[in-house]
Scaffold this motif. Structure first.
Motif, PDB file in Angstrom:
ATOM      1  N   SER A 118       0.419  33.344   0.271  1.00  0.00           N
ATOM      2  CA  SER A 118      -0.700  34.210  -0.093  1.00  0.00           C
ATOM      3  C   SER A 118      -1.881  34.159   0.867  1.00  0.00           C
ATOM      4  O   SER A 118      -2.914  34.787   0.608  1.00  0.00           O
ATOM      5  N   SER A 119      -1.772  33.419   1.973  1.00  0.00           N
ATOM      6  CA  SER A 119      -2.927  33.278   2.856  1.00  0.00           C
ATOM      7  C   SER A 119      -2.511  33.305   4.324  1.00  0.00           C
ATOM      8  O   SER A 119      -1.340  33.092   4.671  1.00  0.00           O
ATOM      9  N   ILE A 120      -3.495  33.577   5.174  1.00  0.00           N
ATOM     10  CA  ILE A 120      -3.302  33.523   6.622  1.00  0.00           C
ATOM     11  C   ILE A 120      -3.766  32.146   7.092  1.00  0.00           C
ATOM     12  O   ILE A 120      -4.872  31.715   6.756  1.00  0.00           O
ATOM     13  N   PRO A 121      -2.955  31.433   7.859  1.00  0.00           N
ATOM     14  CA  PRO A 121      -3.375  30.107   8.315  1.00  0.00           C
ATOM     15  C   PRO A 121      -4.533  30.188   9.302  1.00  0.00           C
ATOM     16  O   PRO A 121      -4.793  31.247   9.892  1.00  0.00           O
ATOM     17  N   VAL A 122      -5.208  29.063   9.455  1.00  0.00           N
ATOM     18  CA  VAL A 122      -6.310  28.976  10.409  1.00  0.00           C
ATOM     19  C   VAL A 122      -5.994  27.898  11.437  1.00  0.00           C
ATOM     20  O   VAL A 122      -5.177  27.000  11.196  1.00  0.00           O
ATOM     21  N   ALA A 123      -6.656  27.983  12.587  1.00  0.00           N
ATOM     22  CA  ALA A 123      -6.365  27.063  13.686  1.00  0.00           C
ATOM     23  C   ALA A 123      -7.534  27.072  14.664  1.00  0.00           C
ATOM     24  O   ALA A 123      -8.409  27.942  14.591  1.00  0.00           O
ATOM     25  N   LEU A 131       0.848  -1.191   0.000  1.00  0.00           N
ATOM     26  CA  LEU A 131       0.000   0.000   0.000  1.00  0.00           C
ATOM     27  C   LEU A 131       0.880   1.236   0.000  1.00  0.00           C
ATOM     28  O   LEU A 131       1.737   1.409   0.878  1.00  0.00           O
ATOM     29  N   ILE A 132       0.669   2.085  -0.987  1.00  0.00           N
ATOM     30  CA  ILE A 132       1.379   3.354  -1.094  1.00  0.00           C
ATOM     31  C   ILE A 132       0.437   4.463  -0.643  1.00  0.00           C
ATOM     32  O   ILE A 132      -0.647   4.628  -1.203  1.00  0.00           O
ATOM     33  N   ILE A 133       0.844   5.204   0.398  1.00  0.00           N
ATOM     34  CA  ILE A 133       0.030   6.329   0.867  1.00  0.00           C
ATOM     35  C   ILE A 133       0.639   7.613   0.321  1.00  0.00           C
ATOM     36  O   ILE A 133       1.759   7.985   0.687  1.00  0.00           O
ATOM     37  N   VAL A 134      -0.100   8.256  -0.562  1.00  0.00           N
ATOM     38  CA  VAL A 134       0.367   9.502  -1.167  1.00  0.00           C
ATOM     39  C   VAL A 134       0.446  10.588  -0.095  1.00  0.00           C
ATOM     40  O   VAL A 134      -0.392  10.666   0.802  1.00  0.00           O
ATOM     41  N   GLU A 135       1.460  11.389  -0.205  1.00  0.00           N
ATOM     42  CA  GLU A 135       1.755  12.472   0.733  1.00  0.00           C
ATOM     43  C   GLU A 135       0.558  13.353   1.061  1.00  0.00           C
ATOM     44  O   GLU A 135      -0.442  13.373   0.339  1.00  0.00           O
ATOM     45  N   ALA A 136       0.679  14.122   2.147  1.00  0.00           N
ATOM     46  CA  ALA A 136      -0.370  15.043   2.586  1.00  0.00           C
ATOM     47  C   ALA A 136      -0.894  15.871   1.420  1.00  0.00           C
ATOM     48  O   ALA A 136      -0.151  16.592   0.761  1.00  0.00           O
ATOM     49  N   THR A 137      -2.185  15.756   1.181  1.00  0.00           N
ATOM     50  CA  THR A 137      -2.840  16.396   0.045  1.00  0.00           C
ATOM     51  C   THR A 137      -3.917  17.337   0.579  1.00  0.00           C
ATOM     52  O   THR A 137      -4.851  16.902   1.257  1.00  0.00           O
ATOM     53  N   ALA A 138      -3.767  18.613   0.288  1.00  0.00           N
ATOM     54  CA  ALA A 138      -4.592  19.635   0.922  1.00  0.00           C
ATOM     55  C   ALA A 138      -6.028  19.622   0.427  1.00  0.00           C
ATOM     56  O   ALA A 138      -6.295  19.440  -0.762  1.00  0.00           O
ATOM     57  N   VAL A 139      -6.948  19.870   1.366  1.00  0.00           N
ATOM     58  CA  VAL A 139      -8.371  19.897   1.030  1.00  0.00           C
ATOM     59  C   VAL A 139      -8.851  21.313   0.709  1.00  0.00           C
ATOM     60  O   VAL A 139      -9.996  21.493   0.285  1.00  0.00           O
ATOM     61  N   GLU A 140      -8.005  22.318   0.921  1.00  0.00           N
ATOM     62  CA  GLU A 140      -8.266  23.688   0.468  1.00  0.00           C
ATOM     63  C   GLU A 140      -6.913  24.378   0.300  1.00  0.00           C
ATOM     64  O   GLU A 140      -5.918  23.969   0.916  1.00  0.00           O
ATOM     65  N   PRO A 141      -6.847  25.424  -0.517  1.00  0.00           N
ATOM     66  CA  PRO A 141      -5.548  26.054  -0.780  1.00  0.00           C
ATOM     67  C   PRO A 141      -4.805  26.520   0.465  1.00  0.00           C
ATOM     68  O   PRO A 141      -3.591  26.312   0.592  1.00  0.00           O
ATOM     69  N   LYS A 142      -5.510  27.150   1.418  1.00  0.00           N
ATOM     70  CA  LYS A 142      -4.828  27.620   2.625  1.00  0.00           C
ATOM     71  C   LYS A 142      -4.495  26.473   3.579  1.00  0.00           C
ATOM     72  O   LYS A 142      -3.825  26.676   4.581  1.00  0.00           O
ATOM     73  N   LEU A 195      -5.560  12.820   3.204  1.00  0.00           N
ATOM     74  CA  LEU A 195      -6.270  14.092   3.148  1.00  0.00           C
ATOM     75  C   LEU A 195      -5.859  14.931   4.342  1.00  0.00           C
ATOM     76  O   LEU A 195      -5.927  14.476   5.494  1.00  0.00           O
ATOM     77  N   ALA A 196      -5.447  16.177   4.070  1.00  0.00           N
ATOM     78  CA  ALA A 196      -4.797  16.946   5.124  1.00  0.00           C
ATOM     79  C   ALA A 196      -5.170  18.417   5.078  1.00  0.00           C
ATOM     80  O   ALA A 196      -5.550  18.967   4.036  1.00  0.00           O
ATOM     81  N   HIS A 197      -5.033  19.046   6.230  1.00  0.00           N
ATOM     82  CA  HIS A 197      -5.129  20.499   6.353  1.00  0.00           C
ATOM     83  C   HIS A 197      -4.036  20.928   7.320  1.00  0.00           C
ATOM     84  O   HIS A 197      -3.962  20.452   8.443  1.00  0.00           O
ATOM     85  N   ALA A 198      -3.176  21.834   6.872  1.00  0.00           N
ATOM     86  CA  ALA A 198      -1.987  22.196   7.645  1.00  0.00           C
ATOM     87  C   ALA A 198      -2.288  23.039   8.874  1.00  0.00           C
ATOM     88  O   ALA A 198      -1.456  23.132   9.786  1.00  0.00           O
ATOM     89  N   GLY A 199      -3.444  23.690   8.919  1.00  0.00           N
ATOM     90  CA  GLY A 199      -3.737  24.529  10.065  1.00  0.00           C
ATOM     91  C   GLY A 199      -2.694  25.612  10.258  1.00  0.00           C
ATOM     92  O   GLY A 199      -2.253  26.257   9.313  1.00  0.00           O
ATOM     93  N   ARG A 200      -2.263  25.805  11.502  1.00  0.00           N
ATOM     94  CA  ARG A 200      -1.336  26.898  11.824  1.00  0.00           C
ATOM     95  C   ARG A 200       0.071  26.681  11.284  1.00  0.00           C
ATOM     96  O   ARG A 200       0.888  27.594  11.289  1.00  0.00           O
TER      97      ARG A 200
END
Length: 343
Positions: free
Chosen positions: A112-117, A53-64, A101-106
């Motif tokens: 170009s964006s302000i992170p959220v947390a 099983l190959i797990i593809v790297e963290a893939t963002a669910v929104e641009p920010k 599936l990932a979201h980087a948060g802070r």
């Protein structure tokens, strides 16, 4: 027969062996978030090499939600085409493929964006990190939709399994920790409340998509009064209740300089996996400086885990499984085009 090279299943996803490629960010995309030529070569090489099983790297669910401007994304239908090509390429060499599936948060350093947390607490006070914006309830609902929509796209293009990223100090991990979540609403305060968002997203993905779902967690953030193994056991039990198919046990990443940082030695995280495995009935994946086939075999024999994730070693050696097959006298598992290298 080698346990490592024997087949196994995560939910309905049947794997030819118990070797998993851990998700590792490559930072080889661009503002499009699309899969590039590098990714096709990188992941397909591990499929040729026999990884189960190959797990593809963290893939963002929104641009920010990207960690950097060079992350993969699946926030838009336009990105599906390149992902489908990658899935088809990996499948053509008889490996299964998951997407994290990932979201980087802070921890996002997108320019170009302000992170959220969950709370307005920066990961670090120096550049490139920024002070994040605290999410309100409506924005949290939107985050849940972003994860679900990305999951739908992943299913449409043929990914065999999803992995929900709730580790390493990214958004869901930030919600879990009492050190980065200072909210006073239903998503903060008690352990139950801090786990709520991760559980809600996992439940949504399972109910709406009917795909096997792995959740990756940091078992401990290595900080006094922080998220710990007892909290992780609670979360893992709750994730099992909502239908999650496997827990992928990592650690750390939420704080820049934790006060209980362990020595980074081989197998340093595997005891966490063992503790969690003794408390749940779904498969557990161990990860963390596991570098040899013998180490993986021993972890399976001792009941520490059900699957073994290799990270750095699969960066070094895309044909790691063939080397293991020679070591365990299972040369029939080596692709005939490579067999002469293992005689």
């Amino acid at each position: 027969m080698s346990k490592l090279l024997n087949s196994g299943s995560i939910g309905t996803c049947h794997l030819k062996n118990k070797v998993i490629m851990a998700p590792m960010c490559m930072y080889k995309s661009d503002e499009s978030g699309e899969v590039k030529a590098f990714h096709f070569s990188h992941y397909t090489a591990r499929a040729i090499g026999g990884v189960g099983l190959i797990i593809v790297e963290a893939t963002a669910v929104e641009p920010k939600g990207r960690i950097s401007n060079n992350d993969l994304g699946l926030w838009d239908d336009s990105q599906k085409y390149s992902h489908k090509k990658l899935v088809d390429s990996v499948h053509s060499f008889d490996s299964k493929i998951a997407i994290q599936l990932a979201h980087a948060g802070r921890k996002s350093i997108v320019k170009s964006s302000i992170p959220v947390a969950p709370s307005s607490i920066a990961f670090d006070e120096t550049e490139p990190f920024k002070i994040p914006q605290e999410l309100d309830i409506n924005e949290i609902e939107q985050i849940k939709k972003y994860f679900l929509d990305a999951g739908k796209r992943a299913k449409e293009v043929g990914y065999d399994t999803l992995e929900l990223h709730a580790a390493h100090g990214y958004l869901l991990c930030e919600f879990l920790s009492p050190l980065t979540n200072k909210r006073d609403d239903i998503y903060g305060g008690s352990l139950e409340n801090r786990c709520r968002l991760t559980l809600e997203i996992a439940k949504l993905l399972k109910e709406e998509l009917s795909l096997p779902l792995i959740v990756r967690i940091s078992a401990s953030e290595w900080q006094t009064d922080g998220w710990n193994i007892k909290d992780s056991i609670y979360l893992s039990k709750e994730l099992e209740k909502v239908g999650v198919d496997s827990i992928h046990v990592s650690a750390g990443g939420n704080l820049k300089e934790p006060d209980m940082m362990p020595k980074l030695v081989p197998l340093y995280q595997c005891d966490y996996a063992k503790e969690i495995k003794t408390n749940i009935n779904i498969p557990v994946i161990a990860v963390g400086l596991i570098t040899t086939a013998k180490q993986g075999e021993l972890l399976l024999e001792e009941g520490t885990c059900d699957f073994v994730a290799y990270g750095r070693e699969l960066l070094r050696d895309s044909n790691f499984v063939f080397k293991a097959a020679k070591e365990f006298n299972k040369k029939d598992l080596i692709d005939k085009s490579y067999l002469r290298a293992y005689l």
